[in-house]
Write a protein that holds these residues in place. Structure first.
Motif, PDB file in Angstrom:
ATOM      1  N   ASN A 206      19.590 -10.608   5.122  1.00 57.06           N
ATOM      2  CA  ASN A 206      20.384  -8.906   5.785  1.00 57.06           C
ATOM      3  C   ASN A 206      19.475  -9.005   6.190  1.00 57.06           C
ATOM      4  N   PHE A 207      19.659  -7.846   7.187  1.00 63.62           N
ATOM      5  CA  PHE A 207      18.528  -6.851   7.983  1.00 63.62           C
ATOM      6  C   PHE A 207      17.862  -6.366   7.385  1.00 63.62           C
ATOM      7  N   PRO A 208      16.672  -6.423   8.009  1.00 59.97           N
ATOM      8  CA  PRO A 208      15.449  -5.399   7.119  1.00 59.97           C
ATOM      9  C   PRO A 208      15.726  -4.313   6.268  1.00 59.97           C
ATOM     10  N   SER A 209      16.254  -3.482   7.792  1.00 59.06           N
ATOM     11  CA  SER A 209      16.654  -1.937   7.093  1.00 59.06           C
ATOM     12  C   SER A 209      17.725  -2.181   5.337  1.00 59.06           C
ATOM     13  N   ASP A 210      18.487  -2.778   5.618  1.00 64.29           N
ATOM     14  CA  ASP A 210      19.326  -2.708   4.810  1.00 64.29           C
ATOM     15  C   ASP A 210      18.826  -3.188   3.583  1.00 64.29           C
ATOM     16  N   LEU A 211      17.602  -3.692   3.095  1.00 62.90           N
ATOM     17  CA  LEU A 211      17.093  -4.400   2.122  1.00 62.90           C
ATOM     18  C   LEU A 211      15.903  -2.969   1.628  1.00 62.90           C
TER      19      LEU A 211
ATOM     20  N   TRP B  78      29.758  -4.292   2.002  1.00 63.63           N
ATOM     21  CA  TRP B  78      29.877  -5.086   3.230  1.00 63.63           C
ATOM     22  C   TRP B  78      29.227  -4.271   4.958  1.00 63.63           C
ATOM     23  N   ASP B  79      28.310  -4.261   5.439  1.00 62.08           N
ATOM     24  CA  ASP B  79      27.378  -4.470   6.436  1.00 62.08           C
ATOM     25  C   ASP B  79      28.436  -4.754   7.647  1.00 62.08           C
ATOM     26  N   LEU B  80      28.789  -3.921   8.506  1.00 61.02           N
ATOM     27  CA  LEU B  80      29.540  -4.946   9.385  1.00 61.02           C
ATOM     28  C   LEU B  80      29.324  -4.743  10.817  1.00 61.02           C
ATOM     29  N   SER B  81      27.686  -4.273  11.060  1.00 62.28           N
ATOM     30  CA  SER B  81      27.568  -4.048  11.763  1.00 62.28           C
ATOM     31  C   SER B  81      27.950  -5.281  13.139  1.00 62.28           C
ATOM     32  N   HIS B  82      27.396  -6.734  13.440  1.00 63.66           N
ATOM     33  CA  HIS B  82      27.406  -7.787  13.643  1.00 63.66           C
ATOM     34  C   HIS B  82      28.831  -8.255  13.656  1.00 63.66           C
ATOM     35  N   SER B  83      29.868  -7.699  13.144  1.00 64.84           N
ATOM     36  CA  SER B  83      31.401  -8.166  13.222  1.00 64.84           C
ATOM     37  C   SER B  83      31.986  -7.585  13.591  1.00 64.84           C
TER      38      SER B  83
ATOM     39  N   ASP C 268      25.889   9.213  11.381  1.00 60.43           N
ATOM     40  CA  ASP C 268      24.258   9.282  10.514  1.00 60.43           C
ATOM     41  C   ASP C 268      24.241   7.564  11.747  1.00 60.43           C
ATOM     42  N   THR C 269      23.867   7.442  10.623  1.00 61.93           N
ATOM     43  CA  THR C 269      23.564   6.023  11.458  1.00 61.93           C
ATOM     44  C   THR C 269      23.767   4.507  10.505  1.00 61.93           C
ATOM     45  N   VAL C 270      23.381   3.326  10.753  1.00 58.50           N
ATOM     46  CA  VAL C 270      24.189   2.620   9.722  1.00 58.50           C
ATOM     47  C   VAL C 270      22.884   2.249   8.108  1.00 58.50           C
ATOM     48  N   SER C 271      21.570   2.698   8.348  1.00 58.46           N
ATOM     49  CA  SER C 271      21.250   2.532   7.274  1.00 58.46           C
ATOM     50  C   SER C 271      21.406   3.955   6.198  1.00 58.46           C
ATOM     51  N   ILE C 272      21.421   5.487   6.932  1.00 61.82           N
ATOM     52  CA  ILE C 272      21.855   6.341   5.715  1.00 61.82           C
ATOM     53  C   ILE C 272      23.409   6.408   5.557  1.00 61.82           C
TER      54      ILE C 272
ATOM     55  N   LEU D  12      26.417  -7.751   1.378  1.00 55.06           N
ATOM     56  CA  LEU D  12      25.758  -8.524   2.673  1.00 55.06           C
ATOM     57  C   LEU D  12      26.228  -8.040   3.999  1.00 55.06           C
ATOM     58  N   SER D  13      25.148  -8.427   4.598  1.00 57.59           N
ATOM     59  CA  SER D  13      25.940  -8.026   5.859  1.00 57.59           C
ATOM     60  C   SER D  13      26.828  -9.350   6.296  1.00 57.59           C
ATOM     61  N   HIS D  14      28.376  -9.039   7.010  1.00 53.18           N
ATOM     62  CA  HIS D  14      29.254  -9.914   7.322  1.00 53.18           C
ATOM     63  C   HIS D  14      29.161 -10.926   8.168  1.00 53.18           C
TER      64      HIS D  14
ATOM     65  N   GLY E 225      29.130   0.252   9.322  1.00 54.91           N
ATOM     66  CA  GLY E 225      29.152  -0.557  10.627  1.00 54.91           C
ATOM     67  C   GLY E 225      28.342   0.453  11.622  1.00 54.91           C
ATOM     68  N   CYS E 226      27.952  -0.596  13.000  1.00 63.08           N
ATOM     69  CA  CYS E 226      27.253   0.014  14.132  1.00 63.08           C
ATOM     70  C   CYS E 226      27.841   0.597  14.912  1.00 63.08           C
ATOM     71  N   THR E 227      27.998   0.954  16.055  1.00 67.09           N
ATOM     72  CA  THR E 227      29.542   1.213  16.613  1.00 67.09           C
ATOM     73  C   THR E 227      28.200   1.244  18.401  1.00 67.09           C
ATOM     74  N   TYR E 228      26.997   0.938  18.447  1.00 64.66           N
ATOM     75  CA  TYR E 228      26.432   0.988  19.335  1.00 64.66           C
ATOM     76  C   TYR E 228      26.328  -1.229  20.227  1.00 64.66           C
ATOM     77  N   LYS E 229      26.748  -1.757  18.781  1.00 66.51           N
ATOM     78  CA  LYS E 229      26.511  -3.470  19.853  1.00 66.51           C
ATOM     79  C   LYS E 229      27.618  -3.857  20.145  1.00 66.51           C
ATOM     80  N   TYR E 230      28.949  -3.924  19.415  1.00 68.18           N
ATOM     81  CA  TYR E 230      30.493  -4.822  20.741  1.00 68.18           C
ATOM     82  C   TYR E 230      31.098  -3.887  20.229  1.00 68.18           C
TER      83      TYR E 230
HETATM   84  C1  LIG Z   1      22.063  -3.317  14.008  1.00 62.68           C
HETATM   85  C2  LIG Z   1      21.995  -2.936  11.778  1.00 62.68           C
HETATM   86  C3  LIG Z   1      21.412  -2.170  12.095  1.00 62.68           C
HETATM   87  C4  LIG Z   1      21.226  -0.749  12.571  1.00 62.68           C
HETATM   88  O1  LIG Z   1      20.550   0.569  11.657  1.00 62.68           O
HETATM   89  P1  LIG Z   1      20.603   1.689  11.777  1.00 62.68           P
HETATM   90  O2  LIG Z   1      20.367   1.873  10.896  1.00 62.68           O
HETATM   91  O3  LIG Z   1      21.555   2.549  12.884  1.00 62.68           O
HETATM   92  O4  LIG Z   1      19.782   1.632  12.801  1.00 62.68           O
HETATM   93  C5  LIG Z   1      21.551  -2.190  10.081  1.00 62.68           C
HETATM   94  N1  LIG Z   1      22.133  -3.638   9.512  1.00 62.68           N
HETATM   95  C6  LIG Z   1      22.387  -4.511  10.527  1.00 62.68           C
HETATM   96  C7  LIG Z   1      23.030  -5.467   9.188  1.00 62.68           C
HETATM   97  C8  LIG Z   1      22.619  -3.953  11.682  1.00 62.68           C
HETATM   98  O5  LIG Z   1      22.685  -5.194  12.429  1.00 62.68           O
END
Ligand SMILES: *Cc1c(COP(=O)(O)O)cnc(C)c1O
Length: 439
Positions: free
Chosen positions: A127-132, A223-228, A98-102, A194-196, A246-251
């Motif tokens: 925090n990343f708006p989608s998380d909020l 913890w949201d590890l997307s950027h760590s 799935d996705t980070v948001s889901i 929180l985002s790490h 966490g996200c796999t298409y970043k680092y």
């Molecule tokens: C990149 C990122 C996302 C991406 O969310 P998707 O649902 O996978 O699009 C979410 N949260 C943070 C903190 C991010 O950096």
């Protein structure tokens, strides 16, 4: 007053001492392009490119449905364990899908339903708006007699009355108010999330400290590890974190839209329940039972069929990272953000830039933001004329990501030299302030 201005030779000397320098050859980077956006979409590992052909031709093409028994069905858990090595999680706790948001929706809802008597959710305005949005959606769902499509209407009038505390931040802040955060965590707090590493400023939270504090008050931590993940060492088990995503298409360089991951600590796997019951999270999916029974462990948080091609390409992309090791990556990343902060100070501050990230490398991830009132137009000029790709985050952040696996110190020097030239020649002035769809 003239400060020391590092020459390109200085950058080349740093490259000569760089133990990770040879990894760059394992990536496909277009000629002469300098890529400072690996924190948003990682570059393509050549191994992933080759693997993608094999996956399409042999696995999809020839194996057809037999592929499910030849490594597809197990992929979410198998790849989860590999990612676990990068985030300090022992096997059996990380699952890919799935996705980070889901995944945030699933785990935050699980956390709240574990402690239904507690109503407070703590996060921050960085925090990343989608998380909020996801948290607001959960609140709308749990608290309203009749959830409103607009998210307004009935909220707060229903049975739940959850309260989202968003530790404030003004546009000028780059680090959170830790005193406000820590004092907001009380006995009524169900969840701290929180985002790490913060997506704009790159600030790195002290995972151990916040997790401990939350646990002292009986709150769970996500913890949201997307950027760590893939850029700083993460020690989920050691810090006793409850949940992570966490996200796999970043680092991790998994490719655009590659599936995300989630972590559920063994200690709470039994108790935690997914809010979405699907057949991939069922105990024995091929019994086709008519009633749901959760799978063991973190697997119960899967829902339905996963994008297998994308997932397997991502698995191949992890190899260079696992070979390099997260501690060596962090060591180089710190040298890079220090070098970048220094070049900002000596070359760019005179043009009106300021550092939008913590000055102490121990308190930031692998990207820095540099701020300028014309940041948006400077970003456009860099991409369109200078073959340099950073990105822009409102209101005035030019975000520069340094992926230590495939960036050299000479690349970093050249990138800053291109920014300096755009400022000297005022090349940004011809671009409109009107923003493109994706910045
Ligand atoms: C990149 C990122 C996302 C991406 O969310 P998707 O649902 O996978 O699009 C979410 N949260 C943070 C903190 C991010 O950096």
């Amino acid at each position: 007053m003239t400060a020391f201005s590092p020459s390109r030779d200085f950058a080349l000397q740093l490259d000569a001492q760089d133990k990770l320098a040879s990894f760059k050859e394992q990536f496909f980077i277009p000629e002469n392009l300098i890529y400072f956006d690996g924190n948003s979409l990682g570059a393509m590992p050549k191994a992933a490119q080759e693997k993608s052909r094999q996956i399409v031709d042999e696995q999809w093409g020839a194996d057809l449905i037999r592929g499910w028994n030849k490594g597809w069905w197990d992929a979410p858990a198998r790849i989860g364990d590999k990612i676990g090595q990068l985030v300090g999680a022992a096997a059996g706790q990380v699952i890919v899908g799935d996705t980070v948001s889901i995944n945030l929706f699933k785990l935050a809802t699980a956390a709240l339903t574990l402690q239904p008597q507690k109503k407070r959710i703590i996060t921050d305005a960085f925090n990343f708006p989608s998380d909020l949005y996801i948290l607001q959606g959960i609140q709308n769902l749990l608290d309203s007699e009749s959830p409103s499509p607009s998210g307004r209407g009935a909220r707060g009038e229903g049975k739940g009355n959850h309260e989202i505390i968003r530790i404030g931040a003004s546009d000028d802040d780059i680090t959170p108010d830790l005193v406000a955060l820590e004092s907001a965590i009380d006995e009524n707090t169900a969840l701290v999330t929180l985002s790490h590493v913060l997506f704009k400023s790159g600030y790195l939270y002290d995972m151990r400290r916040i997790t401990e504090l939350a646990h002292q008050k009986g709150a769970l931590v996500l913890w949201d590890l997307s950027h760590s993940v893939g850029s700083v060492p993460v020690r989920l088990d050691d810090c006793n974190a409850d949940f992570a995503i966490g996200c796999t298409y970043k680092y991790l360089n998994g490719g655009p839209g590659s599936p995300a991951f989630l972590y559920v600590n063994k200690r709470i796997q039994e108790k935690a329940s997914s809010p979405i019951w699907g057949w991939w999270g069922q105990k024995n999916p091929f019994d086709f039972d008519l009633d749901y029974q959760p799978a063991d462990g973190a697997r119960k948080f899967l829902v339905g069929t996963q994008p297998m091609i994308s997932m397997l390409i991502m698995e191949a992309a992890l190899e260079p990272l696992l070979q390099a090791g997260i501690d060596a990556l962090r060591e180089k990343s710190i040298l890079m953000t220090n070098f970048a902060a220094f070049l900002t100070e000596t070359w760019l501050v005179p043009f009106g830039f300021s550092l939008g990230s913590p000055a102490d490398s121990a308190k930031r991830g692998s990207h820095i933001s540099i701020r300028h009132a014309e940041g948006y137009r400077v970003n456009r000029a860099l991409i369109e004329e200078m073959n340099l790709i950073p990105d822009f985050r409102a209101p005035d952040n030019l975000r520069l990501g340094f992926a230590p696996l495939y960036l050299s110190f000479a690349d970093l020097w050249d990138g800053f030299d291109r920014i300096r030239r755009v400022m000297e020649e005022k090349r940004y002035e011809k671009y409109p302030s009107q923003k493109l769809d994706v910045t």
